[in-house]
Every structure is written in C-alpha cells, then in structure tokens.
Scaffold this motif. Structure first.
Motif, PDB file in Angstrom:
ATOM      1  N   ALA A 123       0.839  -1.200   0.000  1.00 28.32           N
ATOM      2  CA  ALA A 123       0.000   0.000   0.000  1.00 28.32           C
ATOM      3  C   ALA A 123       0.874   1.250   0.000  1.00 28.32           C
ATOM      4  CB  ALA A 123      -0.916  -0.015   1.218  1.00 28.32           C
ATOM      5  N   ILE A 124       1.910   1.253   0.821  1.00 26.05           N
ATOM      6  CA  ILE A 124       2.773   2.431   0.929  1.00 26.05           C
ATOM      7  C   ILE A 124       3.535   2.664  -0.378  1.00 26.05           C
ATOM      8  CG2 ILE A 124       4.879   3.271   2.048  1.00 26.05           C
ATOM      9  CD1 ILE A 124       3.692   2.024   4.661  1.00 26.05           C
ATOM     10  N   ILE A 125       4.001   1.573  -0.990  1.00 25.86           N
ATOM     11  CA  ILE A 125       4.729   1.718  -2.253  1.00 25.86           C
ATOM     12  C   ILE A 125       3.805   2.287  -3.342  1.00 25.86           C
ATOM     13  CG2 ILE A 125       5.832   0.437  -4.151  1.00 25.86           C
ATOM     14  CD1 ILE A 125       7.130  -1.340  -1.989  1.00 25.86           C
ATOM     15  N   ILE A 126       2.563   1.791  -3.361  1.00 25.07           N
ATOM     16  CA  ILE A 126       1.605   2.288  -4.372  1.00 25.07           C
ATOM     17  C   ILE A 126       1.322   3.779  -4.163  1.00 25.07           C
ATOM     18  CG2 ILE A 126      -0.795   2.141  -5.188  1.00 25.07           C
ATOM     19  CD1 ILE A 126      -0.519  -0.943  -4.658  1.00 25.07           C
ATOM     20  N   ILE A 127       1.069   4.170  -2.911  1.00 22.11           N
ATOM     21  CA  ILE A 127       0.808   5.590  -2.622  1.00 22.11           C
ATOM     22  C   ILE A 127       2.036   6.429  -2.969  1.00 22.11           C
ATOM     23  CG2 ILE A 127       0.282   7.284  -0.814  1.00 22.11           C
ATOM     24  CD1 ILE A 127      -1.284   5.015   0.605  1.00 22.11           C
ATOM     25  N   ALA A 128       3.194   5.898  -2.654  1.00 23.62           N
ATOM     26  CA  ALA A 128       4.427   6.637  -2.934  1.00 23.62           C
ATOM     27  C   ALA A 128       4.592   6.861  -4.428  1.00 23.62           C
ATOM     28  CB  ALA A 128       5.627   5.867  -2.364  1.00 23.62           C
ATOM     29  N   CYS A 129       4.365   5.822  -5.210  1.00 19.98           N
ATOM     30  CA  CYS A 129       4.560   5.931  -6.660  1.00 19.98           C
ATOM     31  C   CYS A 129       3.531   6.849  -7.309  1.00 19.98           C
ATOM     32  CB  CYS A 129       4.480   4.549  -7.308  1.00 19.98           C
ATOM     33  SG  CYS A 129       5.869   3.518  -6.868  1.00 19.98           S
ATOM     34  N   THR A 130       2.267   6.761  -6.850  1.00 17.38           N
ATOM     35  CA  THR A 130       1.221   7.512  -7.534  1.00 17.38           C
ATOM     36  C   THR A 130       1.075   8.951  -7.040  1.00 17.38           C
ATOM     37  OG1 THR A 130      -0.374   6.599  -5.987  1.00 17.38           O
ATOM     38  CG2 THR A 130      -0.167   5.489  -8.104  1.00 17.38           C
ATOM     39  N   ILE A 131       1.370   9.205  -5.787  1.00 17.66           N
ATOM     40  CA  ILE A 131       1.156  10.547  -5.253  1.00 17.66           C
ATOM     41  C   ILE A 131       2.445  11.225  -4.787  1.00 17.66           C
ATOM     42  CG2 ILE A 131      -0.065  11.931  -3.510  1.00 17.66           C
ATOM     43  CD1 ILE A 131      -2.244   9.706  -3.562  1.00 17.66           C
ATOM     44  N   PHE A 133       5.672  10.671  -4.956  1.00 21.11           N
ATOM     45  CA  PHE A 133       6.797  10.928  -5.840  1.00 21.11           C
ATOM     46  C   PHE A 133       6.339  11.305  -7.257  1.00 21.11           C
ATOM     47  CE2 PHE A 133       8.701   8.659  -2.346  1.00 21.11           C
ATOM     48  CZ  PHE A 133       9.861   9.402  -2.131  1.00 21.11           C
ATOM     49  N   ASN A 134       5.067  11.738  -7.337  1.00 22.14           N
ATOM     50  CA  ASN A 134       4.528  12.185  -8.612  1.00 22.14           C
ATOM     51  C   ASN A 134       4.781  13.697  -8.751  1.00 22.14           C
ATOM     52  OD1 ASN A 134       2.933  12.996 -10.754  1.00 22.14           O
ATOM     53  ND2 ASN A 134       1.315  11.516 -10.264  1.00 22.14           N
ATOM     54  N   ASP A 135       5.482  14.090  -9.799  1.00 23.84           N
ATOM     55  CA  ASP A 135       5.908  15.481  -9.945  1.00 23.84           C
ATOM     56  C   ASP A 135       4.752  16.464 -10.043  1.00 23.84           C
ATOM     57  OD1 ASP A 135       8.528  15.003  -9.678  1.00 23.84           O
ATOM     58  OD2 ASP A 135       8.976  14.874 -11.826  1.00 23.84           O
ATOM     59  N   SER A 136       3.596  15.999 -10.532  1.00 25.09           N
ATOM     60  CA  SER A 136       2.481  16.931 -10.677  1.00 25.09           C
ATOM     61  C   SER A 136       1.936  17.407  -9.330  1.00 25.09           C
ATOM     62  CB  SER A 136       1.372  16.303 -11.520  1.00 25.09           C
ATOM     63  OG  SER A 136       1.059  15.036 -11.018  1.00 25.09           O
ATOM     64  N   TYR A 137       2.324  16.717  -8.254  1.00 19.41           N
ATOM     65  CA  TYR A 137       1.901  17.177  -6.926  1.00 19.41           C
ATOM     66  C   TYR A 137       3.019  17.943  -6.210  1.00 19.41           C
ATOM     67  CZ  TYR A 137      -2.075  13.985  -7.334  1.00 19.41           C
ATOM     68  OH  TYR A 137      -3.211  13.350  -7.733  1.00 19.41           O
ATOM     69  N   SER A 138       4.113  18.197  -6.914  1.00 19.31           N
ATOM     70  CA  SER A 138       5.300  18.703  -6.226  1.00 19.31           C
ATOM     71  C   SER A 138       5.153  20.148  -5.748  1.00 19.31           C
ATOM     72  CB  SER A 138       6.530  18.574  -7.131  1.00 19.31           C
ATOM     73  OG  SER A 138       6.291  19.280  -8.318  1.00 19.31           O
ATOM     74  N   HIS A 139       4.102  20.840  -6.222  1.00 16.74           N
ATOM     75  CA  HIS A 139       3.890  22.222  -5.780  1.00 16.74           C
ATOM     76  C   HIS A 139       3.375  22.263  -4.336  1.00 16.74           C
ATOM     77  CE1 HIS A 139       0.105  20.688  -7.348  1.00 16.74           C
ATOM     78  NE2 HIS A 139      -0.483  21.481  -6.464  1.00 16.74           N
ATOM     79  N   LEU A 146       6.655  14.529   3.519  1.00 24.61           N
ATOM     80  CA  LEU A 146       5.975  13.276   3.165  1.00 24.61           C
ATOM     81  C   LEU A 146       6.931  12.316   2.475  1.00 24.61           C
ATOM     82  CD1 LEU A 146       2.384  13.706   1.709  1.00 24.61           C
ATOM     83  CD2 LEU A 146       3.143  12.322   3.644  1.00 24.61           C
ATOM     84  N   LYS A 147       7.742  12.885   1.565  1.00 27.10           N
ATOM     85  CA  LYS A 147       8.698  12.047   0.829  1.00 27.10           C
ATOM     86  C   LYS A 147       9.654  11.352   1.785  1.00 27.10           C
ATOM     87  CE  LYS A 147       8.729  14.144  -3.735  1.00 27.10           C
ATOM     88  NZ  LYS A 147       9.374  15.064  -4.655  1.00 27.10           N
ATOM     89  N   ILE A 148      10.185  12.131   2.729  1.00 26.93           N
ATOM     90  CA  ILE A 148      11.123  11.553   3.702  1.00 26.93           C
ATOM     91  C   ILE A 148      10.424  10.478   4.542  1.00 26.93           C
ATOM     92  CG2 ILE A 148      12.538  12.054   5.750  1.00 26.93           C
ATOM     93  CD1 ILE A 148      13.031  14.857   4.448  1.00 26.93           C
ATOM     94  N   THR A 149       9.193  10.789   4.977  1.00 27.03           N
ATOM     95  CA  THR A 149       8.434   9.824   5.783  1.00 27.03           C
ATOM     96  C   THR A 149       8.233   8.526   5.024  1.00 27.03           C
ATOM     97  OG1 THR A 149       7.242  11.732   6.648  1.00 27.03           O
ATOM     98  CG2 THR A 149       6.371   9.561   7.212  1.00 27.03           C
ATOM     99  N   TYR A 150       7.858   8.655   3.744  1.00 29.14           N
ATOM    100  CA  TYR A 150       7.599   7.448   2.958  1.00 29.14           C
ATOM    101  C   TYR A 150       8.859   6.636   2.717  1.00 29.14           C
ATOM    102  CZ  TYR A 150       2.670   7.664   2.204  1.00 29.14           C
ATOM    103  OH  TYR A 150       1.330   7.582   2.400  1.00 29.14           O
ATOM    104  N   VAL A 151       9.964   7.326   2.453  1.00 32.20           N
ATOM    105  CA  VAL A 151      11.228   6.603   2.254  1.00 32.20           C
ATOM    106  C   VAL A 151      11.589   5.847   3.536  1.00 32.20           C
ATOM    107  CG1 VAL A 151      13.713   6.893   1.906  1.00 32.20           C
ATOM    108  CG2 VAL A 151      12.106   8.076   0.412  1.00 32.20           C
ATOM    109  N   LEU A 152      11.430   6.519   4.672  1.00 34.50           N
ATOM    110  CA  LEU A 152      11.753   5.877   5.956  1.00 34.50           C
ATOM    111  C   LEU A 152      10.851   4.660   6.206  1.00 34.50           C
ATOM    112  CD1 LEU A 152      12.451   8.889   8.361  1.00 34.50           C
ATOM    113  CD2 LEU A 152      14.090   7.236   7.442  1.00 34.50           C
TER     114      LEU A 152
END
Lengths: 173, 119
Positions: A123-131, A133-139, A146-152
C-alpha cells in the motif's frame, strides 16, 4: 508497585525478548501489559517463568478458542498487542516446553507475520509511486516531509521483511 | 477433480498431520487432540498449542476436518474428520503399509531387524 520500561525488540528477536522477560521475573517483575515498545511490570516475589510469544494475526473471531487451547495446555495469557500474544508458564507446568514443537510450525508463524507486513508495504509503495513521488503534486508544500516519511517507512518495512526472511531461513537449517 | 488435487498436495503426510487426522475419527476439542495424539504415538509426539492451532486452522481451511459446534459462543470447539480427511488418512495408511510390505523381506532376510534390536 508498577514500573514501565521502554525497550525495543524486533519481531525476529522473540528469543531475546523472552529471555529478557524471564530475567525480569527472576528479579521480581511480572509482565502485565505490552503496548508499542512499553512493557508494564508489577512487583512480585522473584520467580522462574518461561515466556513465549506467538503471532496470531489480528483476526480475532476465534480468539476465545485460541486462548482456551493455550490455557488447557498450561500457558497463561498475559497480554496482546497488534496480533502478538504473550504467554507464560512455570517450569514443568505446561505440557510442552515450547508453544511450538516443530520447526515447520514456527516458520509458519513468521510466514503469517510476513503477509501481515507485506500488505502495508505494498500500500505504501503504491501511494508513494502515484502521489508522493509524482511530480504533478510537487507544488504542495511539505511534500518533502511526506517524501522523507515514505522513504523511511519503506526502508523500515523492507528491513523487517528481510530480517524475517533471514530468521525463517535460519530456523529451517 | 479438485479432491485429487488436494490429496496430491497432502500426500505423503507428515507424522504430526497423520496423528492429528487419525485422532479425529471421533470428535475432540484442542486439548483432547493433544492427549489423543500423545496416546496414539506412545508419547513420541507432543504438540504445543501454537503448533496445533496452526495445524487445525490449515486442515479446516482445506476441508480435511470441520468444526462441530452446537453453541456459537462455546470456548472449546470440537473437530471431526471430514470424508476427504478420512480418505487422505486412509491413503497415507495404505501408502505406508505398501512400503513396509514391499521392503520387509530385505530387512527380514538380511537379519538387519534383529541386529537393530540387539538380539
């Protein structure tokens, strides 16, 4: 008198954890509750106890039957947390010296745990890939947090899965 | 057929599974199974509760045994062998018997059997 001890044991360190609980009993501390890294003990006369932990999974529709089986076999249920159950007995009081009497069934316990961990990992990998680490949400501000939390989280779960696999391999040898 | 697939998956049975199945020719609850298996195996096989709980769950899921519960909230549920469970146990028995019958003469004629017993 009660005391709380903060201590970290990983899931694959069940033997070390049980030994530590047995040492605490010899020093007159009886486990009464476990909750996310916090062990609660009650004062008692020093005693020899044998502790064993079982991973049942969090599906508890048959909990009463499960507990009755352990109770009949001479094991006292102490506490439960996130699918883990803590049992203890006095030397010679239980029918068998361990709650698992062959290697296969013990390996099977860790396999149950593995499945339990794989679900959130996927579940976490799917959320990470779709949201995340998705550049369109980078603003979005704080996305870096969130990125750091997900990587951890992914590292932590991945680390656990690898260690459990290693423990299963060692048990089979 | 699905049953044949299941039979193939289980055979040969482990010693533990064989004793658990055989103990359930009449209804027993968990602790009763532990005692019966110990008795049938002349004390050789003692089952821990964790091991038995896991085995019962798997056997029930695969339909080799089933729960017989008159009351839903009973703490100690009884189990019994199903038809397919009985069939698998019987095939294992036949398998072992055939194995022994076919190879018996080797040990009998060479006198290995006596040597091992120290006669």
């Amino acid at each position: 008198m009660k005391k709380r001890v903060f201590k970290l044991f990983w899931a694959w360190q069940d033997d070390q954890e049980n030994k530590w609980l047995e040492k605490m009993a010899e020093e007159g501390w009886k486990l009464s509750k476990y909750n996310l890294l916090v062990y609660t003990f009650e004062k008692m006369d020093p005693k020899k106890y044998i502790y064993k932990t079982d991973f049942k999974s969090n599906q508890n529709h048959d909990l009463q039957e499960y507990l009755a089986l352990f109770e009949d076999a001479g094991w006292e249920h102490v506490t439960q947390y996130a699918g883990w159950h803590y049992f203890r007995t006095e030397p010679g009081k239980a029918k068998t010296p361990d709650i698992y009497t062959d290697v296969n069934s013990k390996v099977e316990m860790f396999r149950r745990l593995l499945w339990f961990l794989l679900m959130p990992l996927m579940a976490i990998i799917i959320i990470a890939c779709t949201i995340v680490f998705n550049d369109s949400y980078s603003h979005i501000k704080l996305m870096v947090v969130l990125k750091i939390t997900y990587v951890l989280l992914i590292c932590l779960l991945g680390f656990s899965v690898l260690n459990i696999l290693y423990k299963m391999k060692k048990l089979k040898e | 057929m699905l049953n044949e697939k299941l039979i193939k998956k289980y055979l040969p049975l482990t010693q533990t599974t064989y004793y658990i199945l055989i103990s359930l020719t009449s209804p027993l609850h968990g602790y009763g199974i532990m005692q019966k298996v110990e008795e049938l195996s002349a004390g050789e096989v003692s089952l821990g509760p964790g091991t038995l709980y896991g085995a019962l769950g798997k056997l029930e899921k695969d339909g080799l045994i089933k729960k017989i519960s008159e009351e839903e909230n009973e703490r100690r549920k009884s189990y019994i062998l199903t038809e397919i469970g009985m069939e698998i146990s019987r095939r294992e028995f036949e398998r072992l018997k055939t194995l022994v019958t076919r190879t018996e003469h080797i040990f009998a004629s060479e006198g290995y059997m006596n040597e091992e017993k120290g006669i």
